[in-house]
Design an enzyme around this catalytic site. Structure first.
Site, short mmCIF file in Angstrom:
data_model
loop_
_atom_site.label_atom_id
_atom_site.label_comp_id
_atom_site.label_asym_id
_atom_site.label_seq_id
_atom_site.Cartn_x
_atom_site.Cartn_y
_atom_site.Cartn_z
N TYR A 157 -4.06 2.20 1.78
CA TYR A 157 -5.65 0.78 1.21
C TYR A 157 -5.37 0.38 3.01
O TYR A 157 -6.79 0.17 3.47
CB TYR A 157 -5.15 0.01 0.84
N THR A 194 -7.06 -11.76 -8.43
CA THR A 194 -8.19 -11.32 -8.69
C THR A 194 -7.79 -10.47 -9.89
O THR A 194 -6.62 -9.86 -9.29
CB THR A 194 -9.20 -10.88 -7.48
#
Lengths: 255, 189
Positions: A157, A194
């Protein structure tokens, strides 16, 4: 402050959930006509319904952001159904937590395809669409605090979000030389509550509290805070801002 | 969809007088802030927003810089920024905490090889952000460029003021310790 984006067409990727969803809604409240893209048609229909219920204008277009064909469809539908494109929010992204030793080549390629190839295509096709529209435009790439600092267990990531920073700076300089001009900036969120986070770490409220405690402002990031920052970067308040990294992370990166 | 009108915020602007300060005052006002002239005016309301505009320096190459120039410009401005922060934070605490501090660095300070003032302000911003975060006092820095830039656009005070106003406002409520570069793409090259 409403109406700053009146009738401007903005493509928001990953608009079905999290930061993208709040951004699509906020931009619509500011007058933008929003092409909401994503993989989940039911969530796509619901964000369009929410925007429409508030008096805004939006469409949903199914979208695999690593596919150039899909990107061409997104731009064609946005232009046909909403008008010439002003802006793109390259928000959709993939995330997983896995240490270097356990990350396979396939893992790495998979996240690269979404986070880097997807942002690359969004810039390339975005530039083309803005040029067709014939008026200055703006693109916001959602990177991450993890595109600026390392984070154990998130090597793939971090690498892909760092790449987004480089894409942004080069595209900003090229976009400044285009006529009409395109501004390009990156947003670097800290920990935002989220589905991307909860899918990896779980959604225990105690975890949100722990993230908040670990953040200098002692609060958890919410998608609407990121929507405010994206609105700032894409609109005319940031007319002189291009090629920058805007970090909105509750102060984590200041440490 | 109408949002409820936010309460009037009290703002102190240090570095008044020139076009940039006027533009910042105007942008803060448009965002719903009331500018106060003296600390006495703040006593009743407390302080929500502090903007400190650092004066530009005439510091050149190291070999040509005297110790008097250095302390008179870099040292004096850092000291003024520190005192502004300290007194501003004290007024923010007086009204019960929370607030937003925005430092505005000298033009193009990031691009000059020898700009201890800008880098000093940047790290003061980050240190203050970490220390004051738990009190919900945010501290950020706006870094304007100057001169030629890829956008080929002149530096208008209103453009810089719009960025300051964003950093000062609740629209950046999760942002602290951050750099806000406004330079038409100059640093991206």
């Amino acid at each position: 402050m409403t109406g700053g984006l009146k009738d401007r067409v903005v493509v928001v990727t990953g608009a079905t959930k999290g930061i993208g969803r709040e951004t699509a809604k906020l931009l619509a409240r500011e007058g933008a006509k929003v092409a909401c893209t994503g993989r989940d048609a039911a969530d796509g229909a619901s964000v369009v319904a929410e925007i429409t219920a508030e008096g805004g204008k939006a469409i949903f277009v199914p979208h695999d952001i690593a596919s150039e064909t899909d990107w061409r469809t997104v731009m064609a539908r946005a232009e046909a159904e909403l008008g010439g494109v002003y802006g793109v929010v390259n928000n959709a992204g993939a995330f997983f937590v896995r240490p270097l030793a356990d990350t396979t080549e396939a893992d790495f390629q998979g996240i690269y395809d979404v986070n880097v190839q997807g942002a690359f295509l969004g810039l390339k096709l975005g530039f083309e669409a803005i040029a067709r529209a014939g008026a200055p435009g703006a693109i916001v790439n959602v990177s991450s605090l993890m595109g600026q600092v390392g984070f154990p267990g998130a090597i793939a990531y971090c690498a892909t979000k760092g790449a987004v920073t480089g894409l942004t700076k080069t595209a900003a300089v090229e976009g400044a030389a285009m006529r009409p001009q395109v501004r390009v900036n990156s947003l670097h969120p800290g920990v935002i509550w989220t589905p991307m986070i909860t899918s990896q770490f779980g959604d225990d409220p105690a975890l949100a509290d722990a993230f908040a405690d670990d953040t200098p402002l002692k609060m958890i990031g919410l998608p609407q805070y990121m929507a405010d920052a994206i609105l700032f970067l894409i609109g005319d308040e940031a007319a002189m801002v291009t090629g920058v990294e805007l970090t909105v992370d509750g102060g984590r990166g200041a440490d | 969809m109408e949002r409820p009108a936010p309460p009037l915020l009290t703002a102190r602007l240090i570095g008044a007088g020139d076009d940039l300060a006027k533009a910042i005052g105007h942008a803060l006002g448009a965002d719903g802030a009331r500018l106060v002239e003296s600390p006495a005016d703040e006593d009743s309301a407390g302080l929500d927003i502090l903007v400190f505009i650092a004066p530009d320096t005439t510091i050149g190459p190291i070999a040509k810089t005297t110790a008097i120039d250095f302390s008179g410009q870099v040292g004096a401005s850092l000291r003024a920024a520190f005192l502004a922060l300290q007194t501003g934070v004290s007024s923010m605490r007086a009204k019960g905490g929370g607030g937003s501090v925005v430092f505005v660095a000298p033009p193009a300070g990031q691009r000059r090889a020898f700009d201890a003032l800008t880098q000093g302000l940047r790290l003061m911003t980050k240190a203050a952000a970490l220390e004051l975060g738990p009190e919900k006092i945010r501290v950020n820095i706006v870094l304007p460029g100057s001169g030629e830039n890829p956008l080929g656009r002149p530096y208008m005070p209103a453009d810089i003021a719009a960025v300051v106003a964003f950093a000062a406002s609740g629209r950046s409520r999760f942002m602290t310790g951050a750099d806000l570069v406004i330079d038409g793409g100059a640093l991206a090259r």
